[in-house]
Design a protein around this motif. Structure first.
Motif, PDB file in Angstrom:
ATOM      1  N   MET A 250       0.828  -1.209   0.000  1.00 13.02           N
ATOM      2  CA  MET A 250       0.000   0.000   0.000  1.00 13.02           C
ATOM      3  C   MET A 250       0.862   1.258   0.000  1.00 13.02           C
ATOM      4  N   ASP A 251       1.984   1.229   0.705  1.00 16.80           N
ATOM      5  CA  ASP A 251       2.911   2.361   0.691  1.00 16.80           C
ATOM      6  C   ASP A 251       3.403   2.662  -0.721  1.00 16.80           C
ATOM      7  N   ASN A 252       3.398   1.627  -1.551  1.00 16.48           N
ATOM      8  CA  ASN A 252       3.983   1.750  -2.886  1.00 16.48           C
ATOM      9  C   ASN A 252       2.965   1.559  -3.999  1.00 16.48           C
ATOM     10  N   GLY A 253       1.694   1.934  -3.720  1.00 13.56           N
ATOM     11  CA  GLY A 253       0.730   2.096  -4.793  1.00 13.56           C
ATOM     12  C   GLY A 253      -0.289   1.006  -4.998  1.00 13.56           C
ATOM     13  N   ALA A 254      -0.319  -0.018  -4.160  1.00  9.00           N
ATOM     14  CA  ALA A 254      -1.349  -1.051  -4.299  1.00  9.00           C
ATOM     15  C   ALA A 254      -2.723  -0.485  -3.975  1.00  9.00           C
ATOM     16  N   SER A 255      -3.755  -1.200  -4.393  1.00 14.81           N
ATOM     17  CA  SER A 255      -5.134  -0.727  -4.233  1.00 14.81           C
ATOM     18  C   SER A 255      -5.971  -1.644  -3.361  1.00 14.81           C
ATOM     19  N   GLY A 256      -5.316  -2.475  -2.545  1.00 12.91           N
ATOM     20  CA  GLY A 256      -6.081  -3.302  -1.634  1.00 12.91           C
ATOM     21  C   GLY A 256      -5.573  -4.717  -1.528  1.00 12.91           C
ATOM     22  N   VAL A 257      -6.443  -5.581  -1.026  1.00  8.94           N
ATOM     23  CA  VAL A 257      -6.073  -6.912  -0.577  1.00  8.94           C
ATOM     24  C   VAL A 257      -7.099  -7.930  -1.062  1.00  8.94           C
ATOM     25  N   ILE A 258      -6.602  -9.065  -1.580  1.00  9.90           N
ATOM     26  CA  ILE A 258      -7.439 -10.248  -1.803  1.00  9.90           C
ATOM     27  C   ILE A 258      -6.742 -11.381  -1.066  1.00  9.90           C
ATOM     28  N   ALA A 259      -7.263 -11.732   0.112  1.00 12.70           N
ATOM     29  CA  ALA A 259      -6.538 -12.617   1.022  1.00 12.70           C
ATOM     30  C   ALA A 259      -7.377 -13.821   1.390  1.00 12.70           C
ATOM     31  N   GLY A 260      -6.729 -14.972   1.469  1.00  9.43           N
ATOM     32  CA  GLY A 260      -7.419 -16.197   1.831  1.00  9.43           C
ATOM     33  C   GLY A 260      -6.808 -16.868   3.036  1.00  9.43           C
ATOM     34  N   ARG A 261      -5.833 -17.734   2.788  1.00  7.86           N
ATOM     35  CA  ARG A 261      -5.326 -18.616   3.840  1.00  7.86           C
ATOM     36  C   ARG A 261      -4.724 -17.871   5.030  1.00  7.86           C
ATOM     37  N   SER A 262      -4.097 -16.713   4.798  1.00  5.15           N
ATOM     38  CA  SER A 262      -3.521 -15.992   5.937  1.00  5.15           C
ATOM     39  C   SER A 262      -4.596 -15.598   6.937  1.00  5.15           C
ATOM     40  N   LEU A 263      -5.835 -15.465   6.465  1.00  3.60           N
ATOM     41  CA  LEU A 263      -6.951 -15.152   7.349  1.00  3.60           C
ATOM     42  C   LEU A 263      -7.518 -16.392   8.030  1.00  3.60           C
ATOM     43  N   TRP A 264      -7.707 -17.491   7.244  1.00  4.89           N
ATOM     44  CA  TRP A 264      -8.528 -18.583   7.778  1.00  4.89           C
ATOM     45  C   TRP A 264      -7.871 -19.962   7.846  1.00  4.89           C
ATOM     46  N   LYS A 265      -6.606 -20.087   7.437  1.00  2.79           N
ATOM     47  CA  LYS A 265      -6.041 -21.441   7.308  1.00  2.79           C
ATOM     48  C   LYS A 265      -5.995 -22.216   8.617  1.00  2.79           C
ATOM     49  N   ASP A 266      -5.832 -21.516   9.755  1.00  5.62           N
ATOM     50  CA  ASP A 266      -5.822 -22.204  11.051  1.00  5.62           C
ATOM     51  C   ASP A 266      -7.153 -22.047  11.779  1.00  5.62           C
ATOM     52  N   CYS A 267      -8.191 -21.671  11.016  1.00  7.54           N
ATOM     53  CA  CYS A 267      -9.496 -21.412  11.628  1.00  7.54           C
ATOM     54  C   CYS A 267     -10.603 -22.302  11.072  1.00  7.54           C
ATOM     55  N   ILE A 268     -10.265 -23.210  10.168  1.00 12.01           N
ATOM     56  CA  ILE A 268     -11.280 -24.115   9.634  1.00 12.01           C
ATOM     57  C   ILE A 268     -10.973 -25.543  10.067  1.00 12.01           C
ATOM     58  N   SER A 269     -12.024 -26.320  10.214  1.00 12.62           N
ATOM     59  CA  SER A 269     -11.909 -27.660  10.762  1.00 12.62           C
ATOM     60  C   SER A 269     -13.021 -28.530  10.194  1.00 12.62           C
ATOM     61  N   MET A 270     -12.820 -29.830  10.255  1.00 12.99           N
ATOM     62  CA  MET A 270     -13.907 -30.743   9.900  1.00 12.99           C
ATOM     63  C   MET A 270     -15.053 -30.632  10.908  1.00 12.99           C
ATOM     64  N   ASP A 271     -14.757 -30.110  12.074  1.00  8.33           N
ATOM     65  CA  ASP A 271     -15.773 -29.835  13.099  1.00  8.33           C
ATOM     66  C   ASP A 271     -16.264 -28.408  12.863  1.00  8.33           C
ATOM     67  N   ARG A 272     -17.480 -28.258  12.360  1.00  7.85           N
ATOM     68  CA  ARG A 272     -17.966 -26.938  11.971  1.00  7.85           C
ATOM     69  C   ARG A 272     -18.164 -26.016  13.168  1.00  7.85           C
ATOM     70  N   ALA A 273     -18.382 -26.574  14.348  1.00  7.58           N
ATOM     71  CA  ALA A 273     -18.487 -25.733  15.547  1.00  7.58           C
ATOM     72  C   ALA A 273     -17.146 -25.062  15.843  1.00  7.58           C
ATOM     73  N   VAL A 274     -16.060 -25.805  15.625  1.00  7.47           N
ATOM     74  CA  VAL A 274     -14.717 -25.231  15.806  1.00  7.47           C
ATOM     75  C   VAL A 274     -14.481 -24.148  14.761  1.00  7.47           C
ATOM     76  N   SER A 275     -14.858 -24.423  13.508  1.00  5.60           N
ATOM     77  CA  SER A 275     -14.699 -23.426  12.447  1.00  5.60           C
ATOM     78  C   SER A 275     -15.448 -22.144  12.780  1.00  5.60           C
ATOM     79  N   LYS A 276     -16.692 -22.287  13.191  1.00  5.20           N
ATOM     80  CA  LYS A 276     -17.502 -21.113  13.505  1.00  5.20           C
ATOM     81  C   LYS A 276     -16.834 -20.264  14.580  1.00  5.20           C
TER      82      LYS A 276
END
Length: 301
Positions: A250-276
């Motif tokens: 952003m300091d050097n001219g980017a216009s934003g973020v499209i982010a996936g795994r850095s947000l949720w990779k350790d937050c999803i589980s086969m147990d949906r209650a854990v994911s939630k």
């Protein structure tokens, strides 16, 4: 030559940006990558069907992406169900991925991107998409490596232009056979700059790129773009690392973020209650931190 957005494309772009004018898209169109997060073994990954992936993407949308400006999903697991089942907020944009999971290789070992069958610009509109995302692999330093993938970009750009549907073009690069880790790392900033140049020359109007590696490389990408917006992707790095990359981009001219795994990779589980729970209480905090960074840049302009 820099290609500018039409009115319809501009409207699509506005809808994937926040009130601050910057892109904030949560990416969860991954399939193979998501299976690897959900299971540590090849056997376990193979056993995870598109139904399980779909429900996981529903949870990411419900508890994380609906707090962002837009979500990036695939039509294999998650679309149109995310709309038809009332998962996606009416205020959250939808980018639909065109690329299929994985890649093919040619006789020289170069990667050939593959597309999800039947997902055209018209189909994206029919599925309720704000627009679409195309991902291809390029090695700009190796012209013979790119013919197949360059044609994919040409064909998609032309198709979306005819239908006047918004398209984000994502370019990834990769290490080729015989290339050392050190040589690839040293070449990476110039490879990303070259990828951006190729995508722009082929008519791309919004880019999604890996962090180019250095502040100087970010600035060179922005100079090449000459007003064409580009978003930085997370490539699965940890959140703290990605925050630093976002600030530099952003300091050097980017216009934003499209982010996936850095947000949720350790937050999803086969147990949906854990994911939630983790999507609500861990991933969402990360998202809000990135949103606050983008808000800060908006205040500077």
């Amino acid at each position: 030559m820099t290609f500018r957005m039409t009115t319809a494309e501009r409207r699509g772009y506005q809808q994937i940006c926040g009130d601050n004018g910057f892109m904030m898209v949560v990416a969860c169109d991954q399939r193979g990558g998501m299976r690897k997060v959900l299971s540590d073994t090849p056997e376990g990954q193979k056993a995870i069907g598109v139904d399980v992936l779909g429900k996981t993407k529903y949870d990411i949308t419900s508890y994380l992406a609906n707090k962002a400006t837009c979500v990036l999903l695939d039509a294999t697991c998650a679309v149109p169900g995310v709309i038809d089942e009332g998962i996606l907020s009416r205020d959250t944009g939808l980018l639909i991925g065109l690329d299929d999971s994985g890649w093919d290789t040619d006789v020289n070992g170069y990667r050939k991107s593959i597309m999800t069958p039947g997902i055209t610009a018209r189909r994206v509109r029919e599925l309720g998409g704000t627009g679409a995302k195309l991902m291809v692999y390029l090695r700009p330093d190796l012209p013979d490596a790119n013919n197949h993938n360059v044609q994919i970009i040409r064909d998609c750009v032309a198709d979306f232009a005819v239908e006047d549907v918004f398209l984000v073009v994502e370019i990834l690069t990769y290490q080729v056979d015989g290339e050392t880790d050190a040589d690839y790392k040293a070449a990476f900033p110039d490879l990303i700059i070259g990828c951006a140049r190729m995508a722009l020359e082929l008519g791309s109007k919004v880019l999604k790129l890996p962090y180019p590696g250095t502040p100087d490389a970010c600035a060179k990408v922005s100079e090449l773009c000459d007003g064409v917006p580009w978003a930085v992707l997370s490539a699965g790095v940890d959140h703290i690392t990605f925050v630093g990359q976002v600030k530099t981009a952003m300091d050097n001219g980017a216009s934003g973020v499209i982010a996936g795994r850095s947000l949720w990779k350790d937050c999803i589980s086969m147990d949906r209650a854990v994911s939630k729970d983790r999507l609500e209480n861990v991933a969402s905090v990360r998202l809000h931190e990135i949103q606050a960074i983008l808000d800060g840049y908006a205040e500077q302009h």
